[in-house]
Write a protein that holds these residues in place. Structure first.
Motif, PDB file in Angstrom:
ATOM      1  N   HIS A   1      30.032 -73.697  -6.311  1.00 45.18           N
ATOM      2  CA  HIS A   1      30.351 -72.538  -5.217  1.00 45.18           C
ATOM      3  C   HIS A   1      30.317 -72.971  -3.755  1.00 45.18           C
ATOM      4  O   HIS A   1      31.168 -72.758  -3.082  1.00 45.18           O
TER       5      HIS A   1
ATOM      6  N   HIS B   1      34.440 -70.938  -3.208  1.00 43.62           N
ATOM      7  CA  HIS B   1      33.359 -70.302  -2.037  1.00 43.62           C
ATOM      8  C   HIS B   1      33.579 -69.073  -1.824  1.00 43.62           C
ATOM      9  O   HIS B   1      33.423 -68.082  -2.836  1.00 43.62           O
TER      10      HIS B   1
ATOM     11  N   HIS C   1      19.034 -66.832  -0.732  1.00 41.97           N
ATOM     12  CA  HIS C   1      20.488 -67.266  -1.034  1.00 41.97           C
ATOM     13  C   HIS C   1      20.805 -67.602  -2.389  1.00 41.97           C
ATOM     14  O   HIS C   1      21.518 -67.223  -2.987  1.00 41.97           O
TER      15      HIS C   1
ATOM     16  N   GLU D   1      22.812 -65.834  -5.554  1.00 42.64           N
ATOM     17  CA  GLU D   1      24.154 -66.435  -6.009  1.00 42.64           C
ATOM     18  C   GLU D   1      24.203 -67.240  -7.415  1.00 42.64           C
ATOM     19  O   GLU D   1      25.145 -67.241  -7.782  1.00 42.64           O
TER      20      GLU D   1
HETATM   21 ZN   LIG Z   1      26.266 -69.400  -0.675  1.00 40.67          ZN
END
Ligand SMILES: [Zn+2]
Length: 372
Positions: free
Chosen positions: A66, A101, A331, A335
């Motif tokens: 990612h 991303h 974060h 994710e």
């Molecule tokens: Zn990130």
């Protein structure tokens, strides 16, 4: 069995089109060549030294991450420094790296939607629109008796999709005229003689990105040697895509209860909650990763709580001032769930194409933060 890296790149461009990435981002194939053979793919959040070590030990040919390993322009490749050392090791072992991303954040079914699904949101929409799909109009002139076959072919190719309706089109009857030249093989009439035909002007709307596919499908079934058709640019836009999501809970709840839902859904023990009074939680906005910049937008859109990661002190203060609860679920926490989903989606795309590639989701990486 292996596939060329280009095959994986093409699939990834369907799963997370690069056109959806922010202008400042760096996505796509970052290391390696489209021509190299890929047998094993490791899907992860970050290309860390531990992930690279695993890729080397377990013979992976491609890492799909990612976060882009190379983000800012590189001025040197020093192998005594972390980035140079990692790139050196990847090149030495012929391991390619691909990044999806902000395009994976934005795309439907991507990082933000995975998070919204885990939090059981309904009526989910993008929070911050960053992409509007370009639409075109296709008008084609078809002899009466071929109307249905052409209409079906362009509809099957994806034209005429409006909301919950497919195969939408409009047609008017008219008269077409042509003069077949000496080399022509006309569907009707003879060379050198002006011909008129009862025709339908068939028009439909479609995303610009599928125009080639639709025209190809139309030409395949159209009876004319030279087909007359027009393509118009349109001012109206198709699907809207963007960062973050906003949706509703099935039932209103308290911020404390909702925080528990988030904690369980993300299996994290790192949840920081900023309460803005006793406001009941009905509408939920979220942005995976670092989304504090959207606190104002979430409040303005009527969300009762905003879920994101990487929140700073003054951003928490801003949320309280704007009357919106804030949950920092980290974060990593917001994710990491996409990794499994992305691996699964890649697997199913490969299977549909009859390709045999092993795709494994990284389940060993952990958040850098621990709570004492
Ligand atoms: Zn990130």
């Amino acid at each position: 069995m292996s596939v060329k890296c280009q095959v994986v790149m093409d699939i990834m461009d369907k799963v997370a089109p690069r056109i959806l990435a922010e202008s400042w981002d760096n996505v796509g194939l970052l290391i390696g060549s489209p021509a190299q053979n890929i047998e094993r793919i490791l899907v992860c959040l970050d290309v860390s030294e531990a992930v690279i070590e695993r890729a080397v030990q377990e013979n992976y040919d491609l890492i799909i991450a990612h976060h882009p390993l190379i983000f800012k322009p590189i001025k040197n490749l020093r192998t005594d420094l972390p980035l140079g050392r990692m790139i050196g090791r990847l090149l030495k072992h012929d391991i390619a790296v691909y990044a999806a991303h902000t395009n994976l954040d934005t795309v439907r079914g991507g990082v933000n939607d995975v998070l919204a699904e885990l939090l059981l949101l309904k009526n989910v929409k993008p929070l911050d629109i960053s992409y509007e799909e370009e639409l075109v109009k296709l008008a084609v002139f078809v002899p009466m008796e071929y109307k249905d076959v052409v209409q079906t072919a362009i509809g099957n190719a994806g034209a005429g999709q409006i909301g919950n309706y497919s195969h939408c089109s409009f047609s008017v009857i008219g008269v077409g005229q042509f003069l077949p030249l000496s080399e022509a093989k006309p569907f009707k009439g003879n060379c050198g003689i002006l011909e008129t035909v009862n025709e339908i002007r068939l028009e439909t709307i479609l995303p610009a990105k599928i125009l080639n596919k639709v025209v190809k499908a139309m030409l395949k079934v159209h009876p004319y040697e030279s087909v007359g058709y027009d393509v118009y640019s349109l001012k109206n836009k198709g699907n809207l895509e963007g960062m973050g999501r906003i949706g509703e809970l099935n039932e209103p709840t308290t911020i404390d209860e909702f925080a528990k839902i988030v904690k369980n859904a993300l299996s994290t023990n790192q949840l920081r909650v900023v309460k803005s009074g006793n406001k009941v939680v009905r509408k939920v906005a979220l942005c995976s990763g670092s989304g504090a910049e959207f606190i104002g937008k979430a409040a303005y859109a009527g969300a009762d709580v905003f879920v994101t990661g990487d929140v700073k002190y003054h951003e928490a203060q801003k949320a309280v001032e704007q009357g919106i609860h804030l949950i920092d679920a980290g974060h990593f926490g917001t994710e990491m769930p996409v990794v499994q989903v992305l691996a699964e989606r890649l697997r199913s795309c490969m299977e549909k194409q009859g390709r045999q590639v092993e795709i494994i989701a990284d389940d060993t990486s952990r958040d850098f933060f621990t709570v004492i």
